[in-house]
Design an enzyme around this catalytic site. Structure first.
Site, PDB file in Angstrom:
ATOM      1  N   SER A 182      47.894  48.019  37.601  1.00 25.97           N
ATOM      2  CA  SER A 182      46.695  48.246  38.405  1.00 25.97           C
ATOM      3  C   SER A 182      45.639  48.908  37.552  1.00 25.97           C
ATOM      4  CB  SER A 182      47.014  49.118  39.634  1.00 25.97           C
ATOM      5  OG  SER A 182      47.531  50.371  39.222  1.00 25.97           O
ATOM      6  N   THR A 185      40.589  49.696  40.730  1.00 28.52           N
ATOM      7  CA  THR A 185      40.384  49.142  42.073  1.00 28.52           C
ATOM      8  C   THR A 185      41.554  48.301  42.549  1.00 28.52           C
ATOM      9  OG1 THR A 185      38.010  49.020  41.599  1.00 28.52           O
ATOM     10  CG2 THR A 185      38.805  47.799  43.511  1.00 28.52           C
ATOM     11  N   LYS A 186      42.096  47.439  41.673  1.00 23.95           N
ATOM     12  CA  LYS A 186      43.033  46.405  42.106  1.00 23.95           C
ATOM     13  C   LYS A 186      44.444  46.656  41.611  1.00 23.95           C
ATOM     14  CE  LYS A 186      40.307  43.764  40.010  1.00 23.95           C
ATOM     15  NZ  LYS A 186      39.584  42.711  39.305  1.00 23.95           N
ATOM     16  N   ALA A 187      45.390  46.151  42.398  1.00 21.77           N
ATOM     17  CA  ALA A 187      46.785  46.075  41.972  1.00 21.77           C
ATOM     18  C   ALA A 187      47.131  44.600  41.792  1.00 21.77           C
ATOM     19  CB  ALA A 187      47.709  46.717  43.000  1.00 21.77           C
ATOM     20  N   ASP A 314      32.830  45.496  31.195  1.00 26.68           N
ATOM     21  CA  ASP A 314      34.087  46.165  30.888  1.00 26.68           C
ATOM     22  C   ASP A 314      34.883  45.239  29.968  1.00 26.68           C
ATOM     23  OD1 ASP A 314      36.207  47.850  30.778  1.00 26.68           O
ATOM     24  OD2 ASP A 314      36.869  47.572  32.842  1.00 26.68           O
TER      25      ASP A 314
END
Length: 530
Positions: A182, A185-187, A314
Site C-alpha cells: 500500500s 492512499t491505496k492498498a 510522483d
C-alpha cells in the site's frame, strides 16, 4: 353583534391581503447559491457522461456528487474538506472531457483499443446494471454485463480487451488473495479469477495515511473516503484514455457498498511484479536495456499523449512494475497535464528543481516550454538510465549508451531524440553489429557434438540468466566461442533452444564435458586441449 362580525371579517381579509402582498414583494428573485452549484455540477457531469465511458455517477451518485460540490455550509474545517473533494472531482471531469486524438495506424494497439472504447461508449449497460443492482439490493453484482462464468477459462490479458470490462461479479469468487502493499492512499491485492488468471485489485486503504490523517482532522469517514476514492477514479480514467503497451491495463472495476461506506471503488487491473533495483542491477544487460527502452517509449508517448504533454509528479521506481519483462507505469493518480504558467517577468516559475541540480527552462507563450517532458526525462535519468544502461554492456555499445546517459542527465535531448538513440542501440544489438571482430579466427578449437547436452559442470558468472550457473545470451556461435575463451573456467558450452526478446540465443557455459548425454535439438561445443 352584526357590526362586530363584519369588523372581524374585514380584519381577516385585510391581513390575508397584506400577507399576500408581502410574499409577492419579498420573494427571492434568485436561486440559492448551493442549489445553483448543485445544478451546475450535475449538468456538467451529465454532459461528460454523454461523451465519456467512465460515468462519474457510477462512483458517486448524482445527489452525492452534487452535495460534494455544493458551496460548503458546514462549520469549521469541513469546509476545507468539501473544497478538496470539489477540486478533485473537477480534475477527474477535466480528464474525462478531453477527447482522445488517436495517432496513426502505425501503433498496433490503437485499432483494438479504439474499438473497445467505442463499444463501451455505445453500451450504457454500466449505468443500467448499476441501477438494477441497487434496485435488487445485490451489491455484489457487477456494473458490467460480464459474469464470472463468461470469462472462464481466461486465456490471457489480451483476451479481455475484446470483452466487456470486468465488474463485481467477476471478483465475487476470487481465490488466492494476497496483500501486495500500500501507499498513502491505496492498498493493492493479488487475486486469481477462476483459479487461472491473476489480476491486481486496487482500493482505498482505510488504514492508510490519507484516510487516517483525514479522519483525524475532519472526523468524517464518508467524506474522507470520497476524497480518496477520486484518486482511484482518476487513475482508471487515465488508464482508459492512455492506451499504451507501457501503461498498466485496466480490466474493469467494482462499485458497491462496503464498511458502512456507500459506493466503494475497486479497480481491477493487470498484475505486474514490483521493481527491485538491487535485483535489477544483477540481471543481464539485455534485460536492463529492455527496461530503459520501455521507459523511453513510455515517456515519448506521454509527451505526445491524446491528453497533451503529461508528467508523472510522483516518479519513483515503486510506481512501475514489470509485466513479461516490459516496464509499465502502474500509478497514475499523481499524473498531470497542467503546464506551469510563466511570463518574462517571472522566470523563476520555469525552474525545475531536483536534489542534485536545477534547470531553468524557457518561457514560451505563457507556459514553461517542455516542463512536463523534461521533468519526466530527468527522473528517468536519475532513477533508471544512470544505473541500468551502461554497466556490463557490450564494449562497442558503451559510447552510445554513455551519450544517452549524459544527454538526458543534462536535459540536452527531448524524448523524441532519446527514443531515437535507444532504438538505434536496439537495432545494432539485435543485428549483431556490435561484434566488431565477427569474422575473427580463434586460436582455440572446439569439437561440435549434435543432439547433446551436459548435466552439471556449472560455474557462476555475472550477469547470468541462471542463478546457479553461467547462462548468457549470444548473437551467434562466434560470440559464444569468444565468451568461453574469455572465461578461465570454461571448457565447453551448450546452445539451448531458448532465445531472448531480441532473438539472441541462450548458452550454458560449463567447466567440462564429463556429464554429457543425449538431448535432441541441442548443440554442445567442447574445448579441445591446445
Amino acid at each position: 353583534m352584526k357590526r362586530r362580525k363584519i369588523v372581524v371579517a374585514a380584519g381577516f381579509c385585510l391581513s390575508f391581503f397584506i400577507g399576500t402582498l408581502m410574499n409577492l414583494l419579498f420573494v427571492p428573485g434568485f436561486e440559492h447559491h448551493g442549489e445553483r452549484a448543485h445544478r451546475y455540477y450535475y449538468e456538467k457531469q451529465q454532459r461528460v457522461a454523454d461523451s465519456f465511458q467512465f460515468h462519474v455517477d457510477n462512483f458517486a451518485p448524482a445527489a452525492t456528487v452534487a452535495e460534494a460540490n455544493r458551496e460548503p455550509t458546514v462549520p469549521g474545517g469541513l469546509q476545507d474538506l468539501q473544497t478538496q473533494i470539489r477540486e478533485r472531482l473537477d480534475e477527474v471531469l477535466r480528464y474525462g472531457q478531453r477527447q482522445a486524438r488517436w495517432v496513426g495506424p502505425g501503433d498496433a494497439v490503437r485499432p483494438l483499443e479504439r474499438r473497445r472504447l467505442m463499444d463501451l461508449e455505445r453500451a450504457s449497460s454500466w449505468d443500467s446494471n448499476k441501477g438494477s443492482e441497487k434496485n435488487d439490493n445485490k451489491h455484489a453484482n457487477a456494473p458490467s454485463p460480464l459474469s464470472a462464468a463468461e470469462v472462464a477459462p481466461p486465456r490471457s490479458p489480451k483476451h479481455f480487451t475484446n470483452e466487456p470490462m470486468l465488474g463485481c461479479s467477476s471478483i465475487d469468487n476470487v481465490t488466492n488473495v494476497q496483500y501486495l502493499g500500500s501507499g498513502y492512499t491505496k492498498a493493492v491485492y493479488k487475486a486469481a479469477l477462476n483459479k487461472s488468471f491473476s489480476v491486481a485489485l486496487k482500493s482505498v486503504d482505510f488504514g492508510g495515511h490519507d484516510m487516517e490523517n483525514c479522519v483525524k482532522k475532519y472526523g468524517s469517514a464518508s467524506d474522507c473516503y470520497r476524497l480518496a476514492s477520486f484518486k482511484i477514479v482518476k487513475e482508471m480514467t487515465l488508464m482508459e484514455r492512455l492506451q499504451h503497451p507501457n501503461i498498466l491495463k485496466l480490466y474493469g472495476y467494482c462499485n458497491q457498498d462496503s464498511n458502512d461506506i456507500k459506493d466503494t471503488v475497486t479497480a481491477i487491473t493487470e498484475l505486474g511484479s514490483p521493481l527491485e533495483m538491487i535485483q535489477l542491477l544483477q540481471t543481464p544487460w539485455e534485460e536492463r536495456f529492455r527496461i530503459c527502452l520501455s521507459l523511453g517509449r513510455l515517456l515519448h508517448y506521454l509527451a505526445h499523449s491524446p491528453l497533451g504533454s503529461l508528467t508523472l509528479l510522483d516518479f519513483r521506481p515503486r510506481q512501475f512494475v514489470l509485466v513479461g519483462g516490459e516496464l509499465k507505469v502502474t500509478d497514475l493518480d499523481d499524473a498531470s497535464v497542467e503546464e506551469t504558467p510563466c511570463s518574462p517577468a517571472t522566470p523563476a516559475n520555469c525552474l525545475l528543481e531536483f536534489p542534485a541540480r536545477n534547470f531553468t527552462l524557457p518561457c514560451s507563450r505563457g507556459r514553461c516550454q517542455g516542463i512536463n517532458e523534461k521533468r519526466n526525462l530527468y527522473n528517468a535519468y536519475r532513477f533508471f538510465f544512470t544505473y541500468l544502461l551502461p554497466h556490463s554492456a557490450p564494449l562497442a555499445l558503451r559510447p552510445l549508451l554513455d551519450r544517452i546517459v549524459n544527454s538526458t542527465g543534462e536535459l540536452l535531448w527531448s524524448t523524441d531524440e532519446t527514443l531515437t538513440h535507444l532504438e538505434k542501440v536496439l537495432e545494432i544489438y539485435r543485428n549483431g553489429h556490435y561484434l566488431t571482430n565477427n569474422t575473427q579466427t580463434y586460436k582455440t578449437e572446439y569439437k561440435r557434438v549434435a543432439d547433446a547436452s551436459i548435466a552439471g559442470e556449472n560455474y557462476r558468472c555475472w550477469p547470468s540468466y541462471q542463478h546457479d550457473g553461467c547462462m548468457l545470451s549470444v548473437y551467434n556461435i562466434h560470440e559464444a566461442i569468444g565468451v568461453c575463451d574469455s572465461h578461465a573456467q570454461c571448457r565447453a558450452f551448450v546452445l539451448t533452444n531458448q532465445s531472448t526478446w531480441t532473438g539472441h540465443q541462450l548458452v550454458l557455459f560449463k567447466t567440462g564435458a564429463a556429464g554429457m548425454s543425449a538431448a535432441n535439438g541441442k548443440l554442445t561445443y567442447i574445448r579441445l586441449a591446445s
